[in-house]
Design a protein around this motif. Structure first.
Motif, PDB file in Angstrom:
ATOM      1  N   THR A   2       0.824  -1.203   0.000  1.00  8.37           N
ATOM      2  CA  THR A   2       0.000   0.000   0.000  1.00  8.37           C
ATOM      3  C   THR A   2       0.863   1.261   0.000  1.00  8.37           C
TER       4      THR A   2
ATOM      5  N   ALA B 152       1.005   4.036  -2.917  1.00 16.36           N
ATOM      6  CA  ALA B 152       0.552   5.401  -2.626  1.00 16.36           C
ATOM      7  C   ALA B 152       1.678   6.401  -2.895  1.00 16.36           C
TER       8      ALA B 152
ATOM      9  N   ALA C 133       2.363   6.772  -6.653  1.00 20.01           N
ATOM     10  CA  ALA C 133       1.322   7.562  -7.304  1.00 20.01           C
ATOM     11  C   ALA C 133       1.468   9.025  -6.924  1.00 20.01           C
TER      12      ALA C 133
ATOM     13  N   GLY D 131     -11.368   5.613 -12.388  1.00 16.79           N
ATOM     14  CA  GLY D 131     -10.071   4.958 -12.235  1.00 16.79           C
ATOM     15  C   GLY D 131     -10.023   3.577 -12.852  1.00 16.79           C
TER      16      GLY D 131
ATOM     17  N   LEU E  76      -3.549   5.114 -10.489  1.00 14.50           N
ATOM     18  CA  LEU E  76      -3.981   5.697  -9.213  1.00 14.50           C
ATOM     19  C   LEU E  76      -3.665   7.187  -9.159  1.00 14.50           C
ATOM     20  N   SER E  77      -2.598   7.604  -9.858  1.00  7.12           N
ATOM     21  CA  SER E  77      -2.168   8.991  -9.740  1.00  7.12           C
ATOM     22  C   SER E  77      -2.979   9.935 -10.624  1.00  7.12           C
TER      23      SER E  77
ATOM     24  N   SER F 234      -5.525  13.447  -0.888  1.00  7.28           N
ATOM     25  CA  SER F 234      -5.530  12.305  -1.808  1.00  7.28           C
ATOM     26  C   SER F 234      -4.537  11.232  -1.361  1.00  7.28           C
TER      27      SER F 234
ATOM     28  N   HIS G 268      -6.455   9.063   0.815  1.00  9.35           N
ATOM     29  CA  HIS G 268      -7.336   8.171   0.060  1.00  9.35           C
ATOM     30  C   HIS G 268      -6.558   7.054  -0.607  1.00  9.35           C
ATOM     31  N   MET G 269      -5.377   7.384  -1.116  1.00  5.41           N
ATOM     32  CA  MET G 269      -4.568   6.362  -1.785  1.00  5.41           C
ATOM     33  C   MET G 269      -4.159   5.272  -0.798  1.00  5.41           C
TER      34      MET G 269
ATOM     35  N   ALA H 189      -7.735   2.669  -2.214  1.00  8.40           N
ATOM     36  CA  ALA H 189      -7.354   2.306  -3.578  1.00  8.40           C
ATOM     37  C   ALA H 189      -7.935   0.949  -3.953  1.00  8.40           C
TER      38      ALA H 189
ATOM     39  N   ILE I  95      -8.391  -0.019  -7.781  1.00  4.43           N
ATOM     40  CA  ILE I  95      -7.100  -0.219  -8.435  1.00  4.43           C
ATOM     41  C   ILE I  95      -6.438  -1.493  -7.906  1.00  4.43           C
ATOM     42  N   GLU I  96      -6.507  -1.697  -6.604  1.00  8.32           N
ATOM     43  CA  GLU I  96      -5.905  -2.897  -6.020  1.00  8.32           C
ATOM     44  C   GLU I  96      -6.541  -4.150  -6.594  1.00  8.32           C
TER      45      GLU I  96
END
Lengths: 313, 515
Positions: free
Chosen positions: A105, A109, A112, A151, A187-188, A245, A248-249, A253, A256-257
């Motif tokens: 993670t 993060a 991104a 996303g 993610l970015s 953000s 949040h990431m 995520a 995306i994960e």
């Protein structure tokens, strides 16, 4: 300053505790029996109906019949001593499961975030300098797409193009650096676009200030004015957005994960919720909230550095 | 500007480097990489991971297997017989070796069954175990607390796979899984959950062709499809149903669709009028165009069905009433039951009350929500207003328990235990645990009781044939389709034969990679 810091830390503790308590009670009032869902995520199929004996056994194994405040108290007492309990479903210590997921993670993060900052900030400045010129328009349209694109869609398009067609990166998985590229870019996208727009707006506002005109008329080079005088002031709103953000990431995520089979905390949390794996939910939430409030504090402290007029006390 | 160009140049070099690094690896020598649909959270067959290690990784085996018609066949057991109504004797295969080289004996079998019985609550309720006695190194006797004619079928249940007691560490915790299957555990990554198994050269069943199987959990169906297309995996299942055709057309990839022992069905709440009227239930069944559902909702991943058992199952009664799509019959039945559209709004009514029903389902399986919507459309054609709702399974099952439902759409397994009595008893018995429709028929109950005590296979099937006919007339449950699976693989993967008895899918030791 010291007093302020202590006060903030105390508030952070209260916030974390409140969120954990709220999560715990919410987990218990959402529909769907805890014991039944634990069974369905371990020995039963989704469609199988648990027998009364099975429910009774699971309930007594995990003390689900105790009043909620006692259950929460037990969890809290453990957590304060560093024991987050064991997962009902994976039957492993929650801290062990979290430690397995956290590196992935954090890696995702920060990758991104780096993309968002390293590309978003310079392009934001660039757009501001070239305000209303062709490149500015193009970049603004692209960022508008970046903010609006879901996303998961961007992720699939990236896979289709870079993995299936160009064969540059693996489709999904976790491991060496090449696995990180696509999920980090996907993610970015949102934060990058947001950063660019925030920096652009901020720069334009600052650049119209009298002190900038003064600095330029003083004969300072434009580069110096932008880097030393304008940027620092233009960055404040962008930093707030970026920090949020980042939070949040680190915890959200999930999509995306799941698309990239990335073993992060977000999907761990979602799986835990659907299986009513309460200790694991609590552990994930504690971690995510902890990170969130810490980032918030760091951001506020950064303000004082970037804008010395801001004083806490 | 210069600096930017520099950056772009570096980026290009980096990308080229990555492409080269990618091209370098990936040549697999009889290695099959599988895109697995579920996350793999562990390997202990008695703690909910039996399907992974039994059907997919092929590390462990059960005492009894089934052939493609669901007939029981010897696996680690060579034969079995009932001694009296509460005792079964099982003979264990001679000369089978665990992956650590030790020999499989009756003590290991006793250990595995007792452990599954202790840890897996479903096994416990199925087995009704009293005790296990080891007669000699190759014979055990299983005693049950009440007559259990389906014991051999239960011994096929994946959670009762036979493991070596050495799989359990000195601390009593589950350690490294040691089984007897065609593949042995090489590694399980606790972080990525990638499971790798290698060929067991001493497998009792003969030669194993693949050297290695790598199971990679990819839970997103779109990603699985893309991973297959790019060659990151060689074999996967359940690409998005709507994509199956397109993927099949890609060069080097093929998609095969099969039906599995799981049915899309609607349970009916018999306590809610007018669903207590058999004519209304029959009208609903006749108003369903099953072919249309199979084609446009399931994209033919699955097939139309009216009975609980697919034709592959040797016990299926194929003479039951078939409820072909007949919209006129449906209208006639509803008219007969007194439901007519008196106010001309397109919805039938009776005594001033419109014919409105709720249809509850859950989101976890991809076919259910679109099917609920299609059903709502089809039933509206005969004047029944349907309020379809798809929620999380925990929520839907909660509402079903509370009685807050009229129609409940689910995809339910009918072959978990390869015996018709298991599904029929649970679903149609008055006290059957899946009988949420509150169906009760004394004749059905007495057949179920008798069948549990009858060991003669043919006689039991005949009894259950009658049961199937009765419930098809009473219709507390309407069946729409067999649940399908889409097997997607590279053309160079050879030797795969679909096993209709598997959960999801079963890999086979005969599979190999063609150069």
């Amino acid at each position: 300053m010291m007093g302020y810091l202590l006060k903030r830390l105390a508030f952070m503790g209260v916030t974390v505790l409140a969120v954990c308590a709220l999560t715990f009670f919410l987990m218990n009032i959402i529909p769907g029996g805890t014991a039944e869902l634990i069974l369905k995520h371990t020995v039963l199929e989704l469609e199988e109906i648990p027998t009364d004996e099975q429910i009774a056994e699971i309930s007594s194994r995990y003390n689900l019949h105790d009043p909620l405040y006692i259950q929460f108290g037990n969890w809290l007492a453990g957590a304060l001593q560093g024991d987050l309990g064991s997962s009902y479903i994976q039957k492993k210590p929650v801290s062990y499961l979290l430690l397995l997921r956290l590196p992935a993670t954090i890696q995702l993060a920060f990758a991104a975030m780096s993309i968002a900052v390293l590309i978003g900030v310079p392009l934001g400045i660039f757009c501001a300098i070239r305000e209303n010129k062709f490149t500015d328009y193009i970049l603004r349209i692209v960022t508008l797409m970046g903010v609006s694109m879901p996303g998961f869609w961007l992720a699939l398009i990236l896979i289709l193009f870079f993995s299936v067609n160009l064969k540059l990166f693996p489709v999904a998985g976790y491991g060496e650096l090449r696995y990180l590229v696509l999920p980090a870019v996907a993610l970015s996208a949102h934060s990058l676009a947001l950063t660019l727009r925030m920096v652009r707006t901020g720069m334009l506002e600052v650049m119209s200030q009298p002190y900038i005109a003064f600095a330029i008329s003083k004969g300072l080079s434009p580069r110096h004015v932008i880097a030393r005088h304008a940027l620092k002031n233009a960055l404040l709103p962008a930093i707030t957005v970026l920090a949020l953000s980042l939070g949040h990431m680190l915890g959200g995520a999930v999509v995306i994960e799941s698309i990239f089979a990335w073993p992060g905390v977000g999907s761990l949390l979602v799986d835990a919720i659907s299986g009513r794996d309460i200790p694991l939910v609590q552990g994930c939430v504690l971690t995510i909230v902890g990170v969130f409030v810490t980032i918030n504090l760091l951001v506020d402290l950064t303000y004082t550095y970037l804008d010395p007029r801001i004083r806490y006390g | 500007m210069n600096r930017q160009r520099n950056l772009l140049g570096r980026l290009a070099i980096l990308l080229a480097f990555i492409a080269l690094a990618n091209a370098a690896d990936g040549s697999g020598d009889q290695t099959l990489t599988v895109g697995e649909i579920w996350d793999i959270e562990g390997l202990d067959p008695a703690s909910g991971h039996s399907v992974t290690v039994n059907d997919k990784a092929l590390i462990v085996e059960t005492l009894i297997g089934v052939d493609e018609s669901f007939n029981l066949k010897p696996l680690l057991a060579t034969s079995w017989k009932s001694i009296d109504d509460k005792t079964w004797e099982v003979n264990i295969r001679d000369g089978v070796k665990f992956h650590d080289g030790s020999e499989l004996t009756a003590d290991d079998v006793k250990f595995s069954i007792e452990r599954a019985n202790e840890l897996d609550l479903t096994v416990r309720s199925l087995l009704k175990l009293d005790s296990i006695e080891v007669l000699d190194p190759y014979t055990i006797r299983i005693r049950t607390t009440s007559p259990n004619s389906i014991m051999p079928a239960i011994l096929h249940y994946a959670s009762i796979a036979i493991i070596s007691p050495k799989s359990i560490g000195d601390d009593g915790e589950f350690g490294k899984l040691i089984g007897t299957g065609p593949f042995k555990l090489e590694s399980f990554d606790p972080q990525t959950h990638i499971l790798t198994v290698t060929k067991n050269d001493n497998w009792w069943g003969g030669e194993v062709k693949l050297n290695r199987i790598i199971l990679k959990p990819i839970t997103d169906p779109n990603t699985r499809a893309l991973a297959l297309e790019s060659g990151d995996v060689d074999f996967t299942v359940d690409v998005p149903y709507s994509e199956a055709e397109r993927i099949d057309e890609i060069d080097g990839v093929n998609v095969e669709k099969y039906s599995t022992p799981r049915i899309y069905r609607i349970e009916i709440n018999l306590k809610h009028a007018p669903l207590d009227d058999a004519r209304v239930r029959q009208a609903i069944s006749s108003a369903i165009d099953r072919d249309e559902i199979a084609e446009y909702v399931l994209f033919n991943v699955g097939s139309p069905a009216t009975g609980p058992f697919m034709a592959d199952m040797f016990w299926a009664n194929e003479n039951i009433k078939s409820y072909d799509y007949d919209i006129d019959l449906a209208r006639e039945l509803l008219d007969e039951a007194g439901w007519k559209d008196s106010d001309g709004d397109g919805i039938r009514d009776k005594d001033g009350k419109p014919l409105e029903l709720s249809l509850l389902t859950y989101i976890e399986r991809p076919g259910l929500q679109p099917m609920a919507e299609a059903l709502a459309g089809q039933l509206e054609d005969v004047g029944i207003k349907i309020h379809a709702e798809a929620v999380e399974n925990g929520v839907s099952s909660d509402r079903q328990k509370k009685g807050d439902w009229d129609l409940y759409l689910s995809a339910t397994n009918t072959g978990m235990v390869p015996d018709p009595l298991y599904y029929l008893g649970l679903t149609y018995g008055t006290d059957g645990s899946s009988n949420k429709a509150d169906y009760s028929n004394s004749r059905v109950d007495s057949i179920i009781r008798q069948a549990y005590e009858t060991e003669d296979q043919e006689e039991r099937i005949k009894m259950l044939d009658e049961l199937e006919e009765i419930v098809q007339e009473d219709l507390p449950v309407i069946i729409m389709a067999n649940y399908g699976v889409a097997i997607a693989k590279k053309d160079y993967v050879k030797g795969y034969v679909f096993d209709p008895t598997a959960h999801d899918y079963r890999l086979s030791p005969d599979m190999y990679i063609e150069d």
